[in-house]
Design a protein around this motif. Structure first.
Motif, PDB file in Angstrom:
ATOM      1  N   GLY A  13      10.657 -36.164  21.869  1.00 21.97           N
ATOM      2  CA  GLY A  13      11.334 -34.852  23.205  1.00 21.97           C
ATOM      3  C   GLY A  13      11.956 -34.115  23.139  1.00 21.97           C
ATOM      4  O   GLY A  13      12.536 -34.184  21.000  1.00 21.97           O
ATOM      5  N   ASN A  14      13.195 -34.111  23.025  1.00 23.88           N
ATOM      6  CA  ASN A  14      14.143 -32.795  23.067  1.00 23.88           C
ATOM      7  C   ASN A  14      15.172 -33.171  21.994  1.00 23.88           C
ATOM      8  O   ASN A  14      15.656 -32.778  20.986  1.00 23.88           O
ATOM      9  CB  ASN A  14      15.160 -32.507  24.700  1.00 23.88           C
ATOM     10  N   VAL A  15      15.697 -34.889  22.414  1.00 25.84           N
ATOM     11  CA  VAL A  15      15.762 -35.652  21.574  1.00 25.84           C
ATOM     12  C   VAL A  15      15.594 -35.253  20.020  1.00 25.84           C
ATOM     13  O   VAL A  15      16.553 -35.528  18.697  1.00 25.84           O
ATOM     14  CB  VAL A  15      17.053 -36.077  22.396  1.00 25.84           C
ATOM     15  N   ALA A  16      14.545 -35.852  20.665  1.00 21.94           N
ATOM     16  CA  ALA A  16      14.056 -36.463  18.711  1.00 21.94           C
ATOM     17  C   ALA A  16      14.056 -35.409  18.268  1.00 21.94           C
ATOM     18  O   ALA A  16      14.190 -35.416  16.390  1.00 21.94           O
ATOM     19  CB  ALA A  16      12.350 -36.987  18.941  1.00 21.94           C
ATOM     20  N   THR A  17      13.557 -34.456  18.737  1.00 19.04           N
ATOM     21  CA  THR A  17      13.066 -32.560  17.785  1.00 19.04           C
ATOM     22  C   THR A  17      14.743 -32.328  17.256  1.00 19.04           C
ATOM     23  O   THR A  17      14.450 -32.214  16.130  1.00 19.04           O
ATOM     24  CB  THR A  17      12.898 -31.491  18.744  1.00 19.04           C
ATOM     25  N   HIS A  18      15.046 -32.480  17.991  1.00 20.12           N
ATOM     26  CA  HIS A  18      16.609 -31.799  17.092  1.00 20.12           C
ATOM     27  C   HIS A  18      17.656 -33.192  15.960  1.00 20.12           C
ATOM     28  O   HIS A  18      18.031 -32.474  15.448  1.00 20.12           O
ATOM     29  CB  HIS A  18      17.855 -31.270  18.544  1.00 20.12           C
ATOM     30  N   LEU A  19      16.871 -33.779  16.562  1.00 19.97           N
ATOM     31  CA  LEU A  19      17.270 -35.216  15.778  1.00 19.97           C
ATOM     32  C   LEU A  19      17.030 -34.989  14.326  1.00 19.97           C
ATOM     33  O   LEU A  19      16.998 -35.160  13.335  1.00 19.97           O
ATOM     34  CB  LEU A  19      17.821 -36.845  16.390  1.00 19.97           C
ATOM     35  N   TYR A  20      15.100 -34.580  14.097  1.00 18.24           N
ATOM     36  CA  TYR A  20      14.646 -34.308  13.141  1.00 18.24           C
ATOM     37  C   TYR A  20      15.049 -33.055  12.502  1.00 18.24           C
ATOM     38  O   TYR A  20      14.511 -33.593  11.645  1.00 18.24           O
ATOM     39  CB  TYR A  20      12.830 -34.365  13.422  1.00 18.24           C
ATOM     40  N   ASN A  21      15.010 -32.195  13.083  1.00 20.04           N
ATOM     41  CA  ASN A  21      15.629 -30.972  12.726  1.00 20.04           C
ATOM     42  C   ASN A  21      17.369 -30.901  11.786  1.00 20.04           C
ATOM     43  O   ASN A  21      17.277 -31.104  10.703  1.00 20.04           O
ATOM     44  CB  ASN A  21      15.981 -29.911  13.218  1.00 20.04           C
ATOM     45  N   ALA A  22      17.669 -31.704  12.325  1.00 20.97           N
ATOM     46  CA  ALA A  22      19.364 -32.309  12.062  1.00 20.97           C
ATOM     47  C   ALA A  22      18.748 -32.591  10.442  1.00 20.97           C
ATOM     48  O   ALA A  22      20.040 -32.929  10.210  1.00 20.97           O
ATOM     49  CB  ALA A  22      20.210 -32.670  12.560  1.00 20.97           C
ATOM     50  N   PHE A  23      18.494 -34.148  10.942  1.00 20.30           N
ATOM     51  CA  PHE A  23      17.943 -34.983   9.373  1.00 20.30           C
ATOM     52  C   PHE A  23      17.985 -34.324   8.069  1.00 20.30           C
ATOM     53  O   PHE A  23      17.535 -34.754   7.534  1.00 20.30           O
ATOM     54  CB  PHE A  23      17.151 -36.276  10.441  1.00 20.30           C
ATOM     55  N   SER A  24      16.609 -33.129   9.092  1.00 26.40           N
ATOM     56  CA  SER A  24      15.849 -32.544   7.724  1.00 26.40           C
ATOM     57  C   SER A  24      16.362 -32.040   6.852  1.00 26.40           C
ATOM     58  O   SER A  24      16.119 -31.414   5.879  1.00 26.40           O
ATOM     59  CB  SER A  24      14.993 -32.183   7.858  1.00 26.40           C
ATOM     60  N   GLY A  25      18.106 -31.610   7.660  1.00 26.27           N
ATOM     61  CA  GLY A  25      18.936 -30.752   6.303  1.00 26.27           C
ATOM     62  C   GLY A  25      20.235 -31.363   5.846  1.00 26.27           C
ATOM     63  O   GLY A  25      20.857 -31.107   5.398  1.00 26.27           O
ATOM     64  N   ALA A  26      19.431 -32.799   6.102  1.00 29.82           N
ATOM     65  CA  ALA A  26      21.212 -33.314   5.327  1.00 29.82           C
ATOM     66  C   ALA A  26      20.765 -34.799   4.349  1.00 29.82           C
ATOM     67  O   ALA A  26      19.228 -34.731   4.008  1.00 29.82           O
ATOM     68  CB  ALA A  26      21.482 -34.505   6.777  1.00 29.82           C
ATOM     69  N   SER A  27      21.794 -34.782   3.167  1.00 25.19           N
ATOM     70  CA  SER A  27      20.915 -35.680   2.406  1.00 25.19           C
ATOM     71  C   SER A  27      21.734 -36.879   2.875  1.00 25.19           C
ATOM     72  O   SER A  27      21.939 -37.105   3.053  1.00 25.19           O
ATOM     73  CB  SER A  27      22.846 -34.998   1.191  1.00 25.19           C
TER      74      SER A  27
END
Length: 249
Positions: free
Chosen positions: A10-24
């Motif tokens: 959903g919305n939260v999962a999608t944004h978490l996925y994007n945020a974590f994808s750019g995190a170290s």
């Protein structure tokens, strides 16, 4: 490297996925979802929970009503499992190691979010896991808060008032403009200034308008103008609420 499995699309999962994808220091190794999501390329549709990969952290980001059911499907032992709900207690998770990872923001898949300004509220039942969530949340934002389940429930109610209800009022305002051939663009600077003021003023000090001033003539003129009974009732209720709070000042 902390390995994460994200459950939800959903919305939260999608944004978490994007945020974590750019995190170290973190890696999303799997996204398990009840429905396929084009917004999350890694997402796989749930067909068999035996395909759930082993990870260090499982983030359940589904509707509140589905959290308990999803949690019951996870059979791994001694793993940290959290949900992202604003209202649901930590105790809905039947695990030895459990927690909450709640980003306080309004999420729409169509709009990107700068996570560096998003507060993340965390809660765990073990100090060691609190440190883990603190570290993971800090990879996304400096605004990390330790919030209990009861505090989080109060915070979520407050968020509904300042976000969801406010946006509904925007919707009504837009409808009134449209019904009278007025571009909604005209009121957008007013919306921006209203939101900007409370960065420096307490909301009670930023209140203006006919209800605040006690301008009964204007209030009656507005009520006579409103032909939509729902809007009229809401106008009256909001006016009375503002006036009630003014008397307390």
């Amino acid at each position: 490297m902390i390995k994460i499995v994200l459950i939800g699309s959903g919305n939260v999962a999608t944004h978490l996925y994007n945020a974590f994808s750019g995190a170290s220091d973190v890696e999303i190794i799997q996204v398990f979802a009840r429905t396929q999501s084009s917004a999350i390329p890694l997402a796989v549709q749930i067909s068999n929970w035996q395909y759930l990969k082993e990870a260090d952290l499982y983030i359940i980001s589904v509707s509140d009503d589905a959290i308990a059911e999803v949690a019951s499907k996870i059979s791994f032992k001694n793993k940290l499992i959290v949900h992202t709900s604003g209202t649901t207690s930590i105790d809905v998770l039947p695990f030895e190691r459990k927690g909450v990872f709640y980003p306080l923001q309004t999420f729409s898949k169509e709009k990107q979010i700068d996570f560096s300004v998003v507060p993340i509220c965390i809660e765990t039942n073990q100090k060691e896991d609190e440190n883990i969530l603190q570290k993971i949340a800090s990879l996304l934002t400096p605004k990390v808060y330790l919030i209990s389940s009861e505090q989080r429930k109060a915070l979520h109610v407050a968020a509904v008032f300042v976000c969801n209800f406010t946006n509904h009022l925007y919707q009504i305002g837009a409808a009134i403009c449209e019904d009278n051939a007025i571009p909604f663009e005209i009121v957008k600077p007013l919306i921006t200034e209203t939101a900007d003021k409370i960065q420096n003023l307490a909301p009670k000090d930023a209140q203006t308008g006919p209800a605040f001033r006690g301008d009964e003539k204007t209030i009656q003129a507005h009520l006579e103008f409103l032909t939509n009974s729902e809007y009229k009732t809401l106008y009256q209720f909001m006016t009375q609420s503002i006036q009630h709070h003014v008397k307390k000042l």
